[in-house]
Write an enzyme that holds these catalytic residues in place. Structure first.
Site, mmCIF file in Angstrom:
data_model
loop_
_atom_site.group_PDB
_atom_site.id
_atom_site.type_symbol
_atom_site.label_atom_id
_atom_site.label_comp_id
_atom_site.label_asym_id
_atom_site.label_seq_id
_atom_site.Cartn_x
_atom_site.Cartn_y
_atom_site.Cartn_z
ATOM 1 N N ASN A 275 -79.219 -12.768 59.741
ATOM 2 C CA ASN A 275 -79.693 -14.157 59.875
ATOM 3 C C ASN A 275 -79.962 -15.404 58.899
ATOM 4 O O ASN A 275 -80.080 -16.424 59.401
ATOM 5 C CB ASN A 275 -81.815 -13.686 59.524
ATOM 6 C CG ASN A 275 -82.432 -13.484 60.142
ATOM 7 O OD1 ASN A 275 -82.910 -12.895 59.647
ATOM 8 N ND2 ASN A 275 -82.318 -12.969 61.336
ATOM 9 N N ARG B 28 -86.759 -24.607 64.155
ATOM 10 C CA ARG B 28 -85.959 -25.043 65.273
ATOM 11 C C ARG B 28 -86.651 -25.078 66.145
ATOM 12 O O ARG B 28 -87.695 -26.127 65.786
ATOM 13 C CB ARG B 28 -84.789 -23.988 65.679
ATOM 14 C CG ARG B 28 -84.162 -23.590 64.623
ATOM 15 C CD ARG B 28 -82.860 -22.649 65.470
ATOM 16 N NE ARG B 28 -83.511 -21.477 66.336
ATOM 17 C CZ ARG B 28 -83.537 -19.840 65.469
ATOM 18 N NH1 ARG B 28 -82.425 -19.601 65.353
ATOM 19 N NH2 ARG B 28 -83.405 -19.379 67.140
ATOM 20 N N VAL C 255 -79.425 -21.060 57.935
ATOM 21 C CA VAL C 255 -80.453 -20.328 58.437
ATOM 22 C C VAL C 255 -80.913 -20.162 59.899
ATOM 23 O O VAL C 255 -81.180 -21.188 60.320
ATOM 24 C CB VAL C 255 -81.795 -20.666 57.778
ATOM 25 C CG1 VAL C 255 -82.698 -19.796 57.529
ATOM 26 C CG2 VAL C 255 -80.890 -20.726 55.894
ATOM 27 N N CYS C 256 -81.074 -18.954 60.324
ATOM 28 C CA CYS C 256 -81.687 -18.786 61.705
ATOM 29 C C CYS C 256 -83.159 -17.981 61.035
ATOM 30 O O CYS C 256 -83.188 -17.073 60.923
ATOM 31 C CB CYS C 256 -81.473 -17.562 62.215
ATOM 32 S SG CYS C 256 -81.512 -17.155 63.882
ATOM 33 N N LEU C 257 -84.060 -19.045 61.002
ATOM 34 C CA LEU C 257 -85.389 -19.180 61.138
ATOM 35 C C LEU C 257 -86.214 -20.084 62.257
ATOM 36 O O LEU C 257 -86.216 -21.323 62.792
ATOM 37 C CB LEU C 257 -85.882 -19.222 59.627
ATOM 38 C CG LEU C 257 -87.297 -19.399 59.093
ATOM 39 C CD1 LEU C 257 -87.532 -17.673 58.975
ATOM 40 C CD2 LEU C 257 -87.398 -20.061 58.019
#
Length: 187
Positions: free
Chosen positions: A108, A121, A115-117
């Protein structure tokens, strides 16, 4: 309100300002609504012992700070990971911009530190706060998610071969190569 009353208020305000300056009182910068909310969020932080917040530019610049996470469980246990936070003046109506400063092998977090959270988003809401974001980041280290990846290779290894994923994480955290990528030591 009449024009004379408005003028009177402006004169009074100017006199008060001059009096404050004459008394050596420094002029206090007006804080934006975002700064006020962020100040409240920071004063109410309730972080796990494995997370730490710091202000490299001093407490006067609250809108840019760093968070260090040292997971005490899971694949990343024993590692130290630093994040920068940039908070916009319109916070909490916009999520903070978060980047991982530590190069990490993680499904992630990509190699550029993005950062993929979800709460940073599409799931961001003004009722969320800095505490929520830090817990979300911490959760990425205790429960990495291969279903919503930024690093597709790491996600595929986690999904298909968790033992190899664990080995890759350990090698990366120790300052070794995973594939063609060299990772800095973070344990």
């Amino acid at each position: 309100m009449t024009r004379d009353m408005i003028r009177l208020f402006k004169v009074k305000e100017k006199q008060r300002e001059l009096a404050e300056n004459a008394n050596g009182a420094s002029h206090v910068k007006k804080q934006s609504a975002g700064e006020l909310r962020l100040h409240k969020d920071i004063s109410e932080l309730n972080l796990p012992k494995s997370c730490n917040i710091s202000f490299p530019n001093g407490k006067d610049e609250l809108m840019n700070f760093e968070v260090t996470i040292r997971p005490d469980e899971g694949f990343y246990s024993g590692g130290t990971f630093s994040f920068t936070f940039q908070v916009a003046p319109i916070y909490p109506h916009e999520a903070p911009k978060v980047k991982c400063k530590t190069k990490v092998y993680h499904p992630n977090i990509d190699l550029e530190g993005n950062v993929c959270l979800n709460i940073l988003r599409e799931d961001w809401k003004p009722v969320l706060n800095i505490n929520t974001v830090i817990y979300g980041l911490y959760h990425l280290f205790t429960e990495p998610n291969y279903e919503d990846p930024l690093n597709h290779d790491a996600a595929a290894v986690l999904r298909d071969n968790p033992k190899m994923f664990e080995s890759n994480v350990r090698r990366a955290m120790a300052g070794g190569y995973v594939g063609q990528t060299l990772f800095p030591r973070c344990i």
